[in-house]
Write a protein that holds these residues in place. Structure first.
Motif, PDB file in Angstrom:
ATOM      1  N   MET A 177       4.434   7.199  -7.280  1.00 19.35           N
ATOM      2  CA  MET A 177       3.384   8.048  -6.746  1.00 19.35           C
ATOM      3  C   MET A 177       2.105   7.830  -7.549  1.00 19.35           C
ATOM      4  SD  MET A 177       2.822  10.487  -4.414  1.00 19.35           S
ATOM      5  CE  MET A 177       4.414  11.083  -3.933  1.00 19.35           C
ATOM      6  N   ILE A 178       0.992   7.587  -6.861  1.00 19.33           N
ATOM      7  CA  ILE A 178      -0.309   7.412  -7.502  1.00 19.33           C
ATOM      8  C   ILE A 178      -0.955   8.785  -7.631  1.00 19.33           C
ATOM      9  CG2 ILE A 178      -2.598   6.361  -7.338  1.00 19.33           C
ATOM     10  CD1 ILE A 178      -1.257   4.151  -5.605  1.00 19.33           C
ATOM     11  N   ARG A 179      -1.262   9.153  -8.874  1.00 15.52           N
ATOM     12  CA  ARG A 179      -1.844  10.459  -9.171  1.00 15.52           C
ATOM     13  C   ARG A 179      -3.366  10.321  -9.225  1.00 15.52           C
ATOM     14  NH1 ARG A 179       1.598  14.052 -11.481  1.00 15.52           N
ATOM     15  NH2 ARG A 179       0.057  14.717 -13.026  1.00 15.52           N
ATOM     16  N   VAL A 180      -4.081  11.148  -8.427  1.00 15.84           N
ATOM     17  CA  VAL A 180      -5.528  11.021  -8.278  1.00 15.84           C
ATOM     18  C   VAL A 180      -6.220  12.321  -8.686  1.00 15.84           C
ATOM     19  CG1 VAL A 180      -7.407  10.477  -6.669  1.00 15.84           C
ATOM     20  CG2 VAL A 180      -5.154   9.435  -6.346  1.00 15.84           C
TER      21      VAL A 180
ATOM     22  N   ALA B  13      -1.641   9.600   2.748  1.00 17.80           N
ATOM     23  CA  ALA B  13      -0.969   8.429   2.163  1.00 17.80           C
ATOM     24  C   ALA B  13       0.316   8.899   1.483  1.00 17.80           C
ATOM     25  CB  ALA B  13      -1.886   7.750   1.156  1.00 17.80           C
ATOM     26  N   PRO B  14       1.461   8.346   1.866  1.00 13.39           N
ATOM     27  CA  PRO B  14       2.731   8.823   1.315  1.00 13.39           C
ATOM     28  C   PRO B  14       2.925   8.536  -0.170  1.00 13.39           C
ATOM     29  CG  PRO B  14       3.070   6.870   2.655  1.00 13.39           C
ATOM     30  CD  PRO B  14       1.629   7.259   2.824  1.00 13.39           C
ATOM     31  N   ASP B  15       2.115   7.637  -0.723  1.00 13.68           N
ATOM     32  CA  ASP B  15       2.281   7.261  -2.123  1.00 13.68           C
ATOM     33  C   ASP B  15       1.206   7.841  -3.037  1.00 13.68           C
ATOM     34  OD1 ASP B  15       0.319   5.701  -0.918  1.00 13.68           O
ATOM     35  OD2 ASP B  15       0.787   3.911  -2.103  1.00 13.68           O
ATOM     36  N   MET B  16       0.456   8.858  -2.553  1.00 15.03           N
ATOM     37  CA  MET B  16      -0.623   9.446  -3.348  1.00 15.03           C
ATOM     38  C   MET B  16      -0.490  10.950  -3.440  1.00 15.03           C
ATOM     39  SD  MET B  16      -3.939   7.255  -2.315  1.00 15.03           S
ATOM     40  CE  MET B  16      -3.754   5.485  -2.154  1.00 15.03           C
ATOM     41  N   GLU B  17      -0.966  11.464  -4.580  1.00 17.29           N
ATOM     42  CA  GLU B  17      -0.951  12.892  -4.815  1.00 17.29           C
ATOM     43  C   GLU B  17      -2.234  13.264  -5.559  1.00 17.29           C
ATOM     44  OE1 GLU B  17       1.725  16.113  -7.335  1.00 17.29           O
ATOM     45  OE2 GLU B  17       2.050  13.974  -7.635  1.00 17.29           O
ATOM     46  N   VAL B  18      -2.983  14.234  -5.035  1.00 16.83           N
ATOM     47  CA  VAL B  18      -4.158  14.743  -5.738  1.00 16.83           C
ATOM     48  C   VAL B  18      -3.646  15.749  -6.756  1.00 16.83           C
ATOM     49  CG1 VAL B  18      -6.312  16.032  -5.541  1.00 16.83           C
ATOM     50  CG2 VAL B  18      -5.715  14.336  -3.792  1.00 16.83           C
TER      51      VAL B  18
ATOM     52  N   ARG C 253     -14.735   3.541   5.215  1.00 12.09           N
ATOM     53  CA  ARG C 253     -13.669   4.035   6.093  1.00 12.09           C
ATOM     54  C   ARG C 253     -12.495   4.569   5.269  1.00 12.09           C
ATOM     55  NH1 ARG C 253     -13.841  -1.151   8.692  1.00 12.09           N
ATOM     56  NH2 ARG C 253     -11.618  -1.238   8.280  1.00 12.09           N
ATOM     57  N   PRO C 254     -11.870   5.659   5.716  1.00 18.23           N
ATOM     58  CA  PRO C 254     -10.775   6.274   4.960  1.00 18.23           C
ATOM     59  C   PRO C 254      -9.663   5.310   4.559  1.00 18.23           C
ATOM     60  CG  PRO C 254     -11.439   7.726   6.725  1.00 18.23           C
ATOM     61  CD  PRO C 254     -12.201   6.439   6.905  1.00 18.23           C
ATOM     62  N   GLU C 255      -9.239   4.433   5.450  1.00 16.15           N
ATOM     63  CA  GLU C 255      -8.153   3.522   5.098  1.00 16.15           C
ATOM     64  C   GLU C 255      -8.554   2.559   3.985  1.00 16.15           C
ATOM     65  OE1 GLU C 255     -10.168   1.737   8.806  1.00 16.15           O
ATOM     66  OE2 GLU C 255      -9.573   3.733   8.145  1.00 16.15           O
ATOM     67  N   LEU C 256      -9.854   2.250   3.912  1.00 18.09           N
ATOM     68  CA  LEU C 256     -10.323   1.365   2.843  1.00 18.09           C
ATOM     69  C   LEU C 256     -10.399   2.110   1.514  1.00 18.09           C
ATOM     70  CD1 LEU C 256     -13.046  -0.715   4.716  1.00 18.09           C
ATOM     71  CD2 LEU C 256     -10.666  -1.322   4.201  1.00 18.09           C
ATOM     72  N   ILE C 257     -10.721   3.401   1.555  1.00 18.39           N
ATOM     73  CA  ILE C 257     -10.715   4.197   0.320  1.00 18.39           C
ATOM     74  C   ILE C 257      -9.285   4.322  -0.199  1.00 18.39           C
ATOM     75  CG2 ILE C 257     -11.116   6.501  -0.658  1.00 18.39           C
ATOM     76  CD1 ILE C 257     -13.606   6.677   1.128  1.00 18.39           C
ATOM     77  N   ILE C 258      -8.344   4.578   0.697  1.00 15.55           N
ATOM     78  CA  ILE C 258      -6.933   4.664   0.293  1.00 15.55           C
ATOM     79  C   ILE C 258      -6.483   3.339  -0.314  1.00 15.55           C
ATOM     80  CG2 ILE C 258      -4.573   4.859   1.188  1.00 15.55           C
ATOM     81  CD1 ILE C 258      -5.701   7.025   3.134  1.00 15.55           C
ATOM     82  N   ASP C 259      -6.836   2.238   0.317  1.00 16.10           N
ATOM     83  CA  ASP C 259      -6.491   0.919  -0.212  1.00 16.10           C
ATOM     84  C   ASP C 259      -7.150   0.693  -1.571  1.00 16.10           C
ATOM     85  OD1 ASP C 259      -5.365  -1.827   0.048  1.00 16.10           O
ATOM     86  OD2 ASP C 259      -7.489  -2.376   0.074  1.00 16.10           O
ATOM     87  N   ALA C 260      -8.396   1.127  -1.719  1.00 15.80           N
ATOM     88  CA  ALA C 260      -9.106   0.974  -2.992  1.00 15.80           C
ATOM     89  C   ALA C 260      -8.426   1.764  -4.105  1.00 15.80           C
ATOM     90  CB  ALA C 260     -10.560   1.421  -2.830  1.00 15.80           C
ATOM     91  N   VAL C 261      -7.928   2.954  -3.799  1.00 14.67           N
ATOM     92  CA  VAL C 261      -7.216   3.743  -4.809  1.00 14.67           C
ATOM     93  C   VAL C 261      -5.941   3.004  -5.222  1.00 14.67           C
ATOM     94  CG1 VAL C 261      -5.948   5.900  -5.215  1.00 14.67           C
ATOM     95  CG2 VAL C 261      -8.188   5.952  -4.101  1.00 14.67           C
ATOM     96  N   ARG C 262      -5.235   2.449  -4.264  1.00 15.49           N
ATOM     97  CA  ARG C 262      -4.024   1.678  -4.593  1.00 15.49           C
ATOM     98  C   ARG C 262      -4.365   0.484  -5.481  1.00 15.49           C
ATOM     99  NH1 ARG C 262      -2.371   2.337   1.384  1.00 15.49           N
ATOM    100  NH2 ARG C 262      -0.894   4.086   1.243  1.00 15.49           N
ATOM    101  N   ARG C 263      -5.394  -0.234  -5.103  1.00 12.37           N
ATOM    102  CA  ARG C 263      -5.800  -1.405  -5.879  1.00 12.37           C
ATOM    103  C   ARG C 263      -6.294  -1.009  -7.264  1.00 12.37           C
ATOM    104  NH1 ARG C 263      -9.915  -3.817  -2.196  1.00 12.37           N
ATOM    105  NH2 ARG C 263     -10.404  -5.060  -4.023  1.00 12.37           N
TER     106      ARG C 263
END
Length: 151
Positions: free
Chosen positions: A1-4, A24-29, A108-118
């Motif tokens: 889980m990616i903690r943000v 995103a199933p792999d992220m948690e604020v 775009r939201p999907e690109l922000i999610i991808d950026a957080v993963r990266r």
């Protein structure tokens, strides 16, 4: 889980980011802050992998908050600037302060999610507009030629 950790003085922006990242199933604020002055304490308490941080905030801006985080002995978290501003060499200043990336809020939201993963994986992240500004900031412009070159 990616903690943000979200850091933005606009509560509506934080709410939108929280909802977007919740998809995103792999992220948690794990925390939120309205000012950069809260960031160091929140990072210690919440232990995020990534901080999404605005640059312009009323008391301690994102650039100073990034410097404060980078002055700590631990390397984590990765810091991604998320802002509406690309003027005044903000991109270069953010990277010099220790940010791992620079994104614009209209991304775009999907690109922000991808950026957080990266970002969480240690990869640099840059929106195309920010990359263009960075290139312009570090690339010298060719001097105008007053006279034609000799044959």
């Amino acid at each position: 889980m990616i903690r943000v950790l979200l850091v933005d003085d606009d509560a509506l922006v934080r709410a939108g980011l929280r909802m977007m990242l919740a998809s995103a199933p792999d992220m948690e604020v794990v925390g939120e802050a309205a000012d950069g002055g809260e960031v160091v304490d929140l990072v210690e308490r919440c232990d995020p992998d990534v901080v999404l941080m605005d640059i312009r905030m009323p008391s301690v801006d994102g650039l100073e908050a990034t410097r404060l985080l980078r002055a700590r002995p631990r390397g984590r978290p990765e810091i991604l600037m998320l802002t509406t501003f690309t003027t005044d060499n903000y991109v270069l200043r953010a990277l010099q302060a220790g940010a791992a990336g620079f994104l614009l809020k209209h991304t775009r939201p999907e690109l922000i999610i991808d950026a957080v993963r990266r970002g969480a994986a240690g990869e640099p992240v840059m929106s195309p507009e920010a990359l263009r500004q960075l290139i312009e900031a570090v690339t010298p412009r060719p001097a105008a030629q007053d006279a034609p070159a000799p044959p």
